[in-house]
Design a protein around this motif. Sequence first.
Motif, PDB file in Angstrom:
ATOM      1  N   UNK A  65      90.714 -10.626 110.587  1.00 33.88           N
ATOM      2  CA  UNK A  65      89.820  -9.544 110.155  1.00 33.88           C
ATOM      3  C   UNK A  65      89.968  -9.230 108.666  1.00 33.88           C
ATOM      4  N   UNK A  66      91.199  -9.263 108.159  1.00 33.57           N
ATOM      5  CA  UNK A  66      91.428  -8.950 106.739  1.00 33.57           C
ATOM      6  C   UNK A  66      90.789 -10.007 105.858  1.00 33.57           C
ATOM      7  N   UNK A  67      90.972 -11.264 106.225  1.00 33.85           N
ATOM      8  CA  UNK A  67      90.370 -12.359 105.458  1.00 33.85           C
ATOM      9  C   UNK A  67      88.846 -12.263 105.501  1.00 33.85           C
ATOM     10  N   UNK A  68      88.307 -11.902 106.661  1.00 33.13           N
ATOM     11  CA  UNK A  68      86.856 -11.744 106.796  1.00 33.13           C
ATOM     12  C   UNK A  68      86.335 -10.704 105.818  1.00 33.13           C
ATOM     13  N   UNK A  69      87.010  -9.561 105.755  1.00 30.37           N
ATOM     14  CA  UNK A  69      86.572  -8.474 104.863  1.00 30.37           C
ATOM     15  C   UNK A  69      86.656  -8.908 103.403  1.00 30.37           C
ATOM     16  N   UNK A  70      87.741  -9.575 103.048  1.00 29.78           N
ATOM     17  CA  UNK A  70      87.911 -10.030 101.667  1.00 29.78           C
ATOM     18  C   UNK A  70      86.782 -10.969 101.251  1.00 29.78           C
ATOM     19  N   UNK A  71      86.517 -11.967 102.077  1.00 31.25           N
ATOM     20  CA  UNK A  71      85.502 -12.959 101.719  1.00 31.25           C
ATOM     21  C   UNK A  71      84.099 -12.354 101.743  1.00 31.25           C
ATOM     22  N   UNK A  72      83.856 -11.433 102.672  1.00 27.94           N
ATOM     23  CA  UNK A  72      82.534 -10.800 102.700  1.00 27.94           C
ATOM     24  C   UNK A  72      82.305  -9.985 101.432  1.00 27.94           C
ATOM     25  N   UNK A  79      85.325 -20.936  99.355  1.00 28.22           N
ATOM     26  CA  UNK A  79      84.437 -21.585 100.319  1.00 28.22           C
ATOM     27  C   UNK A  79      83.259 -22.242  99.607  1.00 28.22           C
ATOM     28  N   UNK A  80      82.585 -23.184 100.274  1.00 25.74           N
ATOM     29  CA  UNK A  80      81.390 -23.795  99.694  1.00 25.74           C
ATOM     30  C   UNK A  80      80.337 -22.756  99.300  1.00 25.74           C
ATOM     31  N   UNK A  81      80.196 -21.703 100.108  1.00 27.74           N
ATOM     32  CA  UNK A  81      79.195 -20.672  99.796  1.00 27.74           C
ATOM     33  C   UNK A  81      79.532 -19.945  98.497  1.00 27.74           C
ATOM     34  N   UNK A  82      80.805 -19.635  98.278  1.00 24.84           N
ATOM     35  CA  UNK A  82      81.227 -18.990  97.031  1.00 24.84           C
ATOM     36  C   UNK A  82      80.920 -19.892  95.846  1.00 24.84           C
ATOM     37  N   UNK A 124      67.499 -17.806  96.624  1.00 16.76           N
ATOM     38  CA  UNK A 124      68.483 -18.820  97.033  1.00 16.76           C
ATOM     39  C   UNK A 124      69.839 -18.175  97.313  1.00 16.76           C
ATOM     40  N   UNK A 125      70.274 -17.288  96.422  1.00 15.31           N
ATOM     41  CA  UNK A 125      71.569 -16.628  96.601  1.00 15.31           C
ATOM     42  C   UNK A 125      71.570 -15.773  97.866  1.00 15.31           C
ATOM     43  N   UNK A 126      70.453 -15.096  98.123  1.00 16.86           N
ATOM     44  CA  UNK A 126      70.349 -14.278  99.339  1.00 16.86           C
ATOM     45  C   UNK A 126      70.550 -15.135 100.588  1.00 16.86           C
ATOM     46  N   UNK A 127      69.907 -16.288 100.613  1.00 11.42           N
ATOM     47  CA  UNK A 127      70.002 -17.152 101.780  1.00 11.42           C
ATOM     48  C   UNK A 127      71.427 -17.670 101.982  1.00 11.42           C
ATOM     49  N   UNK A 128      72.053 -18.091 100.879  1.00  9.03           N
ATOM     50  CA  UNK A 128      73.436 -18.573 100.974  1.00  9.03           C
ATOM     51  C   UNK A 128      74.340 -17.448 101.468  1.00  9.03           C
ATOM     52  N   UNK A 129      74.140 -16.247 100.928  1.00  7.18           N
ATOM     53  CA  UNK A 129      74.963 -15.096 101.311  1.00  7.18           C
ATOM     54  C   UNK A 129      74.816 -14.778 102.799  1.00  7.18           C
ATOM     55  N   UNK A 130      73.575 -14.651 103.259  1.00  4.77           N
ATOM     56  CA  UNK A 130      73.350 -14.272 104.664  1.00  4.77           C
ATOM     57  C   UNK A 130      73.942 -15.300 105.625  1.00  4.77           C
ATOM     58  N   UNK A 131      73.746 -16.583 105.329  1.00  3.68           N
ATOM     59  CA  UNK A 131      74.298 -17.619 106.200  1.00  3.68           C
ATOM     60  C   UNK A 131      75.828 -17.626 106.161  1.00  3.68           C
ATOM     61  N   UNK A 132      76.398 -17.395 104.966  1.00  2.00           N
ATOM     62  CA  UNK A 132      77.853 -17.398 104.836  1.00  2.00           C
ATOM     63  C   UNK A 132      78.477 -16.238 105.594  1.00  2.00           C
ATOM     64  N   UNK A 133      77.858 -15.067 105.506  1.00  2.00           N
ATOM     65  CA  UNK A 133      78.381 -13.903 106.225  1.00  2.00           C
ATOM     66  C   UNK A 133      78.260 -14.105 107.734  1.00  2.00           C
ATOM     67  N   UNK A 134      77.146 -14.676 108.159  1.00  2.00           N
ATOM     68  CA  UNK A 134      76.983 -14.962 109.591  1.00  2.00           C
ATOM     69  C   UNK A 134      78.061 -15.923 110.071  1.00  2.00           C
ATOM     70  N   UNK A 135      78.355 -16.938 109.272  1.00  2.00           N
ATOM     71  CA  UNK A 135      79.406 -17.897 109.636  1.00  2.00           C
ATOM     72  C   UNK A 135      80.779 -17.228 109.688  1.00  2.00           C
ATOM     73  N   UNK A 136      81.024 -16.297 108.748  1.00  2.00           N
ATOM     74  CA  UNK A 136      82.296 -15.585 108.748  1.00  2.00           C
ATOM     75  C   UNK A 136      82.497 -14.821 110.050  1.00  2.00           C
TER      76      UNK A 136
END
Length: 209
Positions: free
Chosen positions: A175-182, A110-113, A156-168
């Motif tokens: 659900x499995x893909x969500x857990x993997x990416x999180x 993903x772009x966040x990764x 910066x990394x914190x912000x990207x992480x929090x927004x990416x997890x919220x989007x997930x």
Amino acid sequence: MLSNFLTNRALFFDQFDLAANNVVEMARLLQTVVETDDRSDLEAMYKQINKKENLGDDITHKINLYLNKIIFPPLTRPNIHALASALDDIADAIHEAGGRMYLYAIDEFSPAIKQIAIIILKASLEVEKAVKILRKTKKTGELPMICRHIKNYVNMADQVYYHAVADLFADEKNAIKLIKYREILLSLETSVNKCKGVTDVLNTIMING
């Protein structure tokens, strides 16, 4: 006596330079993993990350051996141990992030990764720069500036992480893909956070050596 002191200084700082450079190389490999279009090379790159993590462990072990043998180290023993451990922690975190990508067979990033992978590399380069400066002197205005840069990368990394997890949680139905990416995002964010561990040690060194 002076000759012994200078030799001891080189022994430790040579290893610190190697450890910091190893972290940068691991960060470059990780960024290449998430950016490459050639998926056939992924396994080889993961193996390289694993190999470099082992190298980091060897460097840390060598520094601890020097501590046990050398009477007059260039920094206090607690600070040498803390700096070696902090550098090794970054390598371990990058290794964990790559390991999760490999274990989960992720081939779509993903772009966040990709964003956090770039931040890891930038923060690692600042760490490497700080270690090189530390070899020359503890009393410099450059070290506090580098520490601020690393702190900014952590934010910066914190912000990207929090927004990416919220989007997930908002968009991902699998659900499995969500857990993997999180978990991968968390490992990447942790890699940047571990860079802050180096700044904590640097701040202590600048205060008391």
